[in-house]
Design a protein around this motif. Structure first.
Motif, PDB file in Angstrom:
ATOM      1  N   LEU A 204       0.825  -1.211   0.000  1.00 16.42           N
ATOM      2  CA  LEU A 204       0.000   0.000   0.000  1.00 16.42           C
ATOM      3  C   LEU A 204       0.861   1.265   0.000  1.00 16.42           C
ATOM      4  O   LEU A 204       0.338   2.377   0.094  1.00 16.42           O
ATOM      5  CB  LEU A 204      -0.926   0.007   1.216  1.00 16.42           C
ATOM      6  N   GLY A 205       2.183   1.088  -0.094  1.00 17.17           N
ATOM      7  CA  GLY A 205       3.084   2.231  -0.135  1.00 17.17           C
ATOM      8  C   GLY A 205       3.492   2.762   1.222  1.00 17.17           C
ATOM      9  O   GLY A 205       4.046   3.862   1.329  1.00 17.17           O
ATOM     10  N   ARG A 206       3.227   1.989   2.274  1.00 11.38           N
ATOM     11  CA  ARG A 206       3.591   2.418   3.629  1.00 11.38           C
ATOM     12  C   ARG A 206       4.983   1.886   3.958  1.00 11.38           C
ATOM     13  O   ARG A 206       5.151   0.754   4.409  1.00 11.38           O
ATOM     14  CB  ARG A 206       2.573   1.886   4.634  1.00 11.38           C
ATOM     15  N   GLY A 207       5.987   2.689   3.718  1.00 15.74           N
ATOM     16  CA  GLY A 207       7.356   2.210   3.840  1.00 15.74           C
ATOM     17  C   GLY A 207       7.912   2.218   5.251  1.00 15.74           C
ATOM     18  O   GLY A 207       8.785   1.417   5.585  1.00 15.74           O
ATOM     19  N   ARG A 208       7.432   3.130   6.101  1.00 14.24           N
ATOM     20  CA  ARG A 208       7.977   3.244   7.454  1.00 14.24           C
ATOM     21  C   ARG A 208       6.969   2.612   8.415  1.00 14.24           C
ATOM     22  O   ARG A 208       5.954   3.230   8.778  1.00 14.24           O
ATOM     23  CB  ARG A 208       8.253   4.706   7.816  1.00 14.24           C
ATOM     24  N   ILE A 209       7.272   1.369   8.820  1.00 12.28           N
ATOM     25  CA  ILE A 209       6.301   0.557   9.564  1.00 12.28           C
ATOM     26  C   ILE A 209       6.836   0.247  10.954  1.00 12.28           C
ATOM     27  O   ILE A 209       7.924  -0.333  11.108  1.00 12.28           O
ATOM     28  CB  ILE A 209       5.995  -0.756   8.815  1.00 12.28           C
ATOM     29  N   GLY A 210       6.086   0.643  11.965  1.00 14.22           N
ATOM     30  CA  GLY A 210       6.454   0.349  13.344  1.00 14.22           C
ATOM     31  C   GLY A 210       5.765  -0.904  13.850  1.00 14.22           C
ATOM     32  O   GLY A 210       4.979  -1.551  13.144  1.00 14.22           O
ATOM     33  N   TYR A 211       6.051  -1.233  15.092  1.00 14.29           N
ATOM     34  CA  TYR A 211       5.480  -2.430  15.716  1.00 14.29           C
ATOM     35  C   TYR A 211       5.159  -2.112  17.168  1.00 14.29           C
ATOM     36  O   TYR A 211       6.010  -1.625  17.920  1.00 14.29           O
ATOM     37  CB  TYR A 211       6.459  -3.595  15.655  1.00 14.29           C
ATOM     38  N   LEU A 212       3.921  -2.397  17.558  1.00 12.27           N
ATOM     39  CA  LEU A 212       3.502  -2.240  18.944  1.00 12.27           C
ATOM     40  C   LEU A 212       2.874  -3.554  19.378  1.00 12.27           C
ATOM     41  O   LEU A 212       1.905  -4.019  18.759  1.00 12.27           O
ATOM     42  CB  LEU A 212       2.484  -1.093  19.072  1.00 12.27           C
ATOM     43  N   GLY A 213       3.445  -4.191  20.402  1.00 12.59           N
ATOM     44  CA  GLY A 213       2.907  -5.498  20.767  1.00 12.59           C
ATOM     45  C   GLY A 213       3.153  -5.865  22.212  1.00 12.59           C
ATOM     46  O   GLY A 213       3.856  -5.163  22.949  1.00 12.59           O
ATOM     47  N   ARG A 214       2.550  -6.954  22.569  1.00 14.88           N
ATOM     48  CA  ARG A 214       2.730  -7.505  23.898  1.00 14.88           C
ATOM     49  C   ARG A 214       3.870  -8.511  23.891  1.00 14.88           C
ATOM     50  O   ARG A 214       4.269  -9.025  22.834  1.00 14.88           O
ATOM     51  CB  ARG A 214       1.451  -8.184  24.369  1.00 14.88           C
ATOM     52  N   ILE A 215       4.379  -8.818  25.080  1.00 13.44           N
ATOM     53  CA  ILE A 215       5.344  -9.896  25.253  1.00 13.44           C
ATOM     54  C   ILE A 215       4.755 -10.901  26.250  1.00 13.44           C
ATOM     55  O   ILE A 215       3.811 -10.603  26.976  1.00 13.44           O
ATOM     56  CB  ILE A 215       6.712  -9.377  25.763  1.00 13.44           C
TER      57      ILE A 215
END
Length: 371
Positions: A204-215
């Protein structure tokens, strides 16, 4: 065998005798040793032997002849028809209701009753519930063990192998099973799910992708590994400040992360799971970011993703199908006994596309992970 609780000994002995019949120790038409001889061989009481043989009589494997002894009437190769099976899940309120539905449908179709138990993510409760299911006389077990909460997952799995009935793991598997590992399982490819979330956003052209998650969850490491692999494979920029993982997310934590998204010009975020993605939405808005205009979101789980104020695109594990296939595999293992092959089934999840990613909604996308 004497170390087992008294109520379990005869079922354990019955499982041992059944296995030896299947393996041909006593052929069809052959006579079993006397109850006294069996008691001496297996170091149990005569009453334990008598109750174990009663089970085999009920299953049609052996038959008592007055004054002559007990004789094998079937090889056991096709196994006894199970009357009921047990399923032990860690939760009956989140994620697993759909898995249970799949189990129930498959069991009903096979004419088998289901006994359901819940461990509440407590290893001690898990052990107690397994004992109770075995004591209740189930023919086999569908297990979702708390491996991620165990200090020694390998020892945990080794303990399961001592169960006196066949079992299949559901949504769990050994971390790195060896070629001779005897564990059968049916689970979702969580790594592939994390991968496809990034892949979809990149398309979709979203090049800067972060991550938010649980451990600390059963899938947290696999989903995160899929995210990292996709970022590397697709040549996307790494944004360390926008990769955040913790056991609990509070309001201040989410506000701080939303500010990172603004300062680092993050264009998309992969969230584990639905609740974290839903909770992030108002904080992104508070720092002036819109979804999906400025930031696209994809969650993993698809339990409540469609209920968010901006319905979340989500990786959707095939939960009911996992339950159905695991049940059919267990019934096959019961039927074939020791001749049953070890099966390792990994199902790919799909992507339910909704408003939060900015793509056309209402579609399902297959996960495709490069080899």
């Amino acid at each position: 065998m004497n170390s087992l609780p008294r109520g379990r000994r005869f079922r354990t002995l019955a499982a041992r005798l059944r296995q030896e019949i299947v393996q041909g120790r006593w052929p069809v038409g052959g006579r079993l040793p006397t109850e006294t001889e069996l008691a001496q061989t297996y170091s149990v009481g005569v009453n334990t032997v008598r109750r174990a043989v009663d089970l085999l009589v009920e299953e049609g494997l052996v038959r008592r002849r007055q004054g002559s002894g007990t004789f094998v009437t079937a090889s056991g190769a096709s196994g006894p028809r199970p009357r009921f099976i047990g399923a032990l899940v860690p939760s009956n309120t989140y994620y697993y209701p759909q898995v249970i539905q799949g189990i129930e449908r498959a069991a009903t179709a096979a004419g088998v009753r289901l006994v359901l138990a819940c461990s509440d993510y407590d290893p001690d409760v898990e052990s107690a519930q397994m004992r109770q299911l075995v004591d209740a006389g189930v023919s086999g077990l569908l297990l979702v063990p708390n491996l991620h909460l165990s200090a020694d997952p390998a020892a945990h799995l080794a303990g399961l192998r001592r169960l006196p009935v066949p079992y299949v793991l559901v949504e769990r598997r050994p971390e790195a099973p060896g070629p001779a590992d005897p564990t059968s399982y049916v689970c979702t490819d969580a790594l592939g799910g994390g991968y496809t979330a990034v892949q979809h956003l990149a398309r979709l052209g979203r090049g800067r992708i972060g991550y938010l998650g649980r451990i600390g969850t059963a899938t947290s490491e696999q989903v995160f590994a899929g995210y990292r692999q996709a970022v590397a494979d697709l040549g996307l920029p790494e944004i360390p400040a926008a990769v955040a993982r913790q056991s609990v997310w509070t309001g201040p934590d989410l506000l701080a992360y939303a500010n990172v998204c603004a300062t680092e010009k993050v264009r998309a975020v992969v969230c584990l799971g639905d609740r974290e993605g839903t909770a992030l939405l108002p904080y992104l808005r508070r720092v002036g970011l819109t979804v999906p205009g400025d930031v696209a979101l994809v969650a993993y789980d698809d339990e409540v993703a469609d209920l968010a104020e901006v319905p979340l695109t989500a990786v959707s594990p095939p939960k009911a199908e996992v339950g159905r296939m695991a049940t059919e595999l267990l019934l096959r293992r019961i039927e074939l006994g020791s001749a049953a092959p070890v099966c390792r089934v990994v199902l790919q999840p799909r992507l339910a596309v909704r408003a939060s990613c900015g793509a056309a909604s209402g579609t399902l996308v297959e996960v495709r992970v490069p080899l």
